[in-house]
Scaffold this active site. Structure first.
Site, mmCIF file in Angstrom:
data_model
loop_
_atom_site.group_PDB
_atom_site.id
_atom_site.type_symbol
_atom_site.label_atom_id
_atom_site.label_comp_id
_atom_site.label_asym_id
_atom_site.label_seq_id
_atom_site.Cartn_x
_atom_site.Cartn_y
_atom_site.Cartn_z
ATOM 1 N N LYS A 73 2.916 3.618 -11.081
ATOM 2 C CA LYS A 73 1.667 2.906 -10.839
ATOM 3 C C LYS A 73 1.283 2.031 -12.029
ATOM 4 O O LYS A 73 0.684 0.962 -11.857
ATOM 5 C CB LYS A 73 0.551 3.894 -10.507
ATOM 6 N N ASN A 133 0.809 -1.215 0.000
ATOM 7 C CA ASN A 133 0.000 0.000 0.000
ATOM 8 C C ASN A 133 0.845 1.269 0.000
ATOM 9 O O ASN A 133 0.381 2.309 -0.462
ATOM 10 C CB ASN A 133 -0.918 0.004 1.229
ATOM 11 N N TYR A 184 4.799 9.323 -10.848
ATOM 12 C CA TYR A 184 3.767 8.548 -10.148
ATOM 13 C C TYR A 184 2.968 7.701 -11.132
ATOM 14 O O TYR A 184 2.740 6.514 -10.903
ATOM 15 C CB TYR A 184 2.852 9.521 -9.396
ATOM 16 N N THR A 209 -6.311 11.180 1.064
ATOM 17 C CA THR A 209 -5.225 10.633 1.871
ATOM 18 C C THR A 209 -4.156 11.712 2.065
ATOM 19 O O THR A 209 -4.178 12.736 1.374
ATOM 20 C CB THR A 209 -4.586 9.407 1.191
#
Length: 265
Positions: free
Chosen positions: A161, A90, A157, A192
């Site tokens: 991913k 995670n 990113y 988040t």
């Protein structure tokens, strides 16, 4: 629907956000959970909550980009709790510069190390035990940035991913007949702590309509708790409402740009 008694689950990035909520849910379902993250204090806080609810927990601060740290952690977990049954990758990191025109090489490498290389290292460490037993579950939190990359997440990113999504599909195609479940979770925009690093951090009213950490945790819980004969290979968890991000994208375009490159106001 619960995990099997005696299940050991390791969750990275467990000190906050999706990792914290996933650890709490899996512990409530009966798993012994191993919390992995950078900050021992944050992990201890999560561990205290889990113990207060009657759960079994081990909190270990570690650098998941370090192969030596991964080996140290896995050796201790095997001694104290046995082999890992469920690995939840995670932990995530994004760059402060989003546009590849200005993106520093060290930021690129760090984002790939945390989001991709660390997943490979942890997976490689747990695979032998899982394949020997003929069952195991690896869940990796990717992102919809892997599918629709843009300046909100940034070049590094999105690439990381997408890479980890590809790696999980490789695991699924290669080891499914040996009992391994490889599951990719692709959240959309989520409330988040990583949002605090955005070029324009979203306002509270914008965050209220985003995916919440507990939403992603519930998806992970479902994937883990289903019978071993079933794999939810890929799960998209997206906000129902889609907000206008055009202003955010324009601000993100110029984050980190030299002063003489920015448009004159």
């Amino acid at each position: 629907m619960t995990t099997s008694p005696g299940t050991t689950a390791l969750i990275t990035g467990a000190g906050s956000g999706m990792g914290r909520e996933t650890a709490r849910l899996l512990a409530r379902d009966g798993a012994a959970v191993v919390l992995l993250g950078r900050r021992q204090e944050a992990l201890d806080d999560v561990a205290a909550m889990i113990r207060a609810e009657g759960g079994t927990v081990l909190a270990l601060a570690a650098d998941i980009t370090s192969a030596d740290d991964v080996t140290r952690v896995l050796d201790r977990v095997r001694r104290e709790l046995g082999p890992i049954d469920v690995l939840v990758n995670n932990a995530g990191s994004s760059s402060s510069v989003l546009n590849p025109q200005w993106l520093p090489h060290d930021e690129w490498r760090h984002v790939l190390d945390v989001n991709l290389t660390a997943v490979f290292q942890l997976t490689q460490a747990v695979l032998p035990d899982m394949l020997e037993r003929g069952n195991g579950t690896i869940v990796t939190v990717s992102s919809l940035a892997a599918v629709t990359p843009n300046l909100l997440g940034g070049a590094a990113y999105g690439a990381a991913k997408a890479g980890v999504r590809n790696f999980m599909t490789f695991l699924h195609n290669t080891f499914r007949n040996q009992g391994l479940r490889a599951i990719t979770v692709l959240p959309g925009e989520a409330d988040t702590p990583i949002l605090d690093n955005r070029a324009r951090p979203p306002a509270p009213d914008e965050r209220a309509h985003m995916v919440q950490p507990e939403d992603v945790a519930e998806a992970i819980r479902l994937a883990v708790a289903l019978p071993q004969r079933v794999v939810l290979q890929e799960i998209v968890v997206a906000p129902t409402r889609q907000r206008d991000t055009s202003a955010d994208l324009e601000i993100s375009r110029w984050a980190g740009a030299p002063a003489d490159a920015k448009p004159q106001s």
